[in-house]
Design an enzyme around this catalytic site. Structure first.
Site, mmCIF file in Angstrom:
data_model
loop_
_atom_site.group_PDB
_atom_site.id
_atom_site.type_symbol
_atom_site.label_atom_id
_atom_site.label_comp_id
_atom_site.label_asym_id
_atom_site.label_seq_id
_atom_site.Cartn_x
_atom_site.Cartn_y
_atom_site.Cartn_z
ATOM 1 N N ASN A 9 -4.038 3.618 -18.336
ATOM 2 C CA ASN A 9 -3.731 2.610 -18.995
ATOM 3 C C ASN A 9 -4.418 1.473 -18.454
ATOM 4 O O ASN A 9 -3.944 1.035 -17.104
ATOM 5 C CB ASN A 9 -2.237 2.225 -19.225
ATOM 6 C CG ASN A 9 -2.008 0.805 -19.759
ATOM 7 O OD1 ASN A 9 -2.887 0.115 -20.346
ATOM 8 N ND2 ASN A 9 -0.689 0.406 -19.810
ATOM 9 N N LYS A 11 -4.752 -1.645 -18.999
ATOM 10 C CA LYS A 11 -4.143 -3.113 -19.082
ATOM 11 C C LYS A 11 -5.422 -3.956 -19.306
ATOM 12 O O LYS A 11 -6.291 -3.614 -20.074
ATOM 13 C CB LYS A 11 -3.143 -3.225 -17.889
ATOM 14 C CG LYS A 11 -2.141 -1.955 -17.703
ATOM 15 C CD LYS A 11 -1.235 -2.532 -16.731
ATOM 16 C CE LYS A 11 -0.169 -0.993 -16.502
ATOM 17 N NZ LYS A 11 0.966 -1.538 -15.870
ATOM 18 N N HIS A 94 4.849 -0.635 -24.775
ATOM 19 C CA HIS A 94 4.735 -0.758 -23.267
ATOM 20 C C HIS A 94 5.681 -2.012 -22.508
ATOM 21 O O HIS A 94 5.766 -2.887 -23.465
ATOM 22 C CB HIS A 94 3.305 -0.987 -22.623
ATOM 23 C CG HIS A 94 3.082 -0.728 -21.456
ATOM 24 N ND1 HIS A 94 3.432 -1.914 -20.416
ATOM 25 C CD2 HIS A 94 2.500 0.187 -20.537
ATOM 26 C CE1 HIS A 94 3.353 -1.319 -19.138
ATOM 27 N NE2 HIS A 94 2.739 -0.129 -19.281
ATOM 28 N N GLU A 96 5.414 -4.138 -20.867
ATOM 29 C CA GLU A 96 4.522 -5.374 -20.651
ATOM 30 C C GLU A 96 4.716 -6.109 -21.833
ATOM 31 O O GLU A 96 4.674 -7.556 -22.154
ATOM 32 C CB GLU A 96 3.351 -5.272 -19.904
ATOM 33 C CG GLU A 96 3.452 -4.948 -18.602
ATOM 34 C CD GLU A 96 2.391 -4.192 -17.831
ATOM 35 O OE1 GLU A 96 1.189 -4.118 -18.297
ATOM 36 O OE2 GLU A 96 2.421 -3.551 -16.840
ATOM 37 N N GLU A 166 8.511 5.179 -18.263
ATOM 38 C CA GLU A 166 8.013 4.269 -17.165
ATOM 39 C C GLU A 166 9.168 3.385 -16.887
ATOM 40 O O GLU A 166 9.425 2.375 -17.496
ATOM 41 C CB GLU A 166 7.060 3.460 -17.859
ATOM 42 C CG GLU A 166 5.562 4.391 -18.417
ATOM 43 C CD GLU A 166 4.256 3.731 -18.417
ATOM 44 O OE1 GLU A 166 3.377 4.129 -17.794
ATOM 45 O OE2 GLU A 166 4.467 2.360 -18.672
ATOM 46 N N GLY A 172 3.343 -0.741 -11.230
ATOM 47 C CA GLY A 172 2.909 -1.765 -10.399
ATOM 48 C C GLY A 172 3.219 -2.053 -8.997
ATOM 49 O O GLY A 172 2.850 -3.068 -8.492
ATOM 50 N N SER A 212 3.296 3.792 -10.729
ATOM 51 C CA SER A 212 2.718 4.014 -9.544
ATOM 52 C C SER A 212 2.309 5.509 -9.403
ATOM 53 O O SER A 212 2.415 5.795 -8.259
ATOM 54 C CB SER A 212 3.487 3.545 -8.418
ATOM 55 O OG SER A 212 3.945 2.162 -8.357
#
Ligand code: 13P
Length: 248
Positions: A9, A11, A94, A96, A166, A172, A212
């Site tokens: 991904n 992003k 996702h 985010e 996730e 991150g 991660s």
């Protein structure tokens, strides 16, 4: 036997030129025999990346899609637009997008149904935040998401969807879930699918871990019984991604 899948991904990283450079660096290094490999790239990078990947088995994914076919939805992309551009996969829900773009389980559910109708493989993301983990609610939270996201989706369609677990606290942050923590929730997700549908559907559905993942921890994570691969953020933007795909 479920085939492994390793998806990157990207992003909001890489301009079209930078995207082509990254693909040139990675395309001959990743082993696509043992795993399905997908680059989920920014929308503007899709066409040049598809072009650069011609002749390889690496697939291209998008990071979002609208649930309507067309119309007055400024800034959005439809399934048909993605498919015609060479996209085979799309990340849906996702964390985010749930946090910054108003994505809810309801919109996720509509997008999953559209993805099924249009035969584009959805990678739906679920996961708990740090508070929820620390108060022992991780599995309840994920169960709530899976049940709502898969609402009114038949068992034949459900198994076409890829689930990515996730945990938000691992995204991150460099703080990976241990293989045991990741396996515990991925196993629980498989059980939830079994409860909603049946054992066969649970056996067939692909469940990824994301948060991660790197060249060092991939092998241990992907060796877990219920983890069928990874959805990789930061480490998918560099040569290390090849090490993750070739983890064996
Ligand atoms: P990182 O691998 O950078 O933690 O990101 C994970 C992720 O959000 C993939 O979708």
């Amino acid at each position: 036997m479920r085939k492994k899948m390793i998806a990157g991904n990207w992003k909001m990283n890489k301009t079209p030129k930078e995207a082509v450079e990254l693909v040139k660096l990675l395309k001959d290094k990743v082993n696509t025999k043992e795993s399905d490999v997908v680059f989920c790239v920014p929308a503007i990078d899709i066409l040049p990346v598809v072009e650069e990947l011609k002749g390889t088995d690496i697939m291209v994914g998008a990071q979002n899609m609208h649930y309507e076919d067309k119309g007055a939805f400024t800034g959005e992309l439809s399934a048909d637009m993605l498919i015609e551009s060479g996209v085979s996969h799309v990340i849906i829900g996702h964390s985010e997008r749930r946090a910054y773009n108003g994505e809810t389980d309801e919109t996720v559910n509509k997008k999953l149904k559209k993805a099924i109708e249009k035969k584009i493989t959805a990678i739906v993301c679920v996961g708990e935040n740090l508070d929820e983990r620390e108060s022992g609610k991780a599995i309840d939270v994920v169960k709530g998401q899976v049940c709502a996201d898969f609402k009114d989706i038949s068992k034949d369609d459900a198994k076409k969807i890829v689930i990515a677990y996730e945990p938000l606290w691992a995204i991150g942050t460099g703080k990976t879930a241990t293989a045991e923590q990741a396996e515990e929730v991925c196993g629980a997700i498989r059980n939830i699918i079994k409860e909603i549908y049946d054992e066969k559907t649970a056996d067939e559905i692909i469940i990824l871990y994301g948060g991660s993942v790197n060249g060092k921890n991939a092998a241990q994570l992907f060796a877990q019984a219920d983890i069928d691969g990874g959805l990789v953020g930061g480490a998918s933007l560099k040569e290390e991604f090849a090490q993750i795909v070739n983890y064996k």
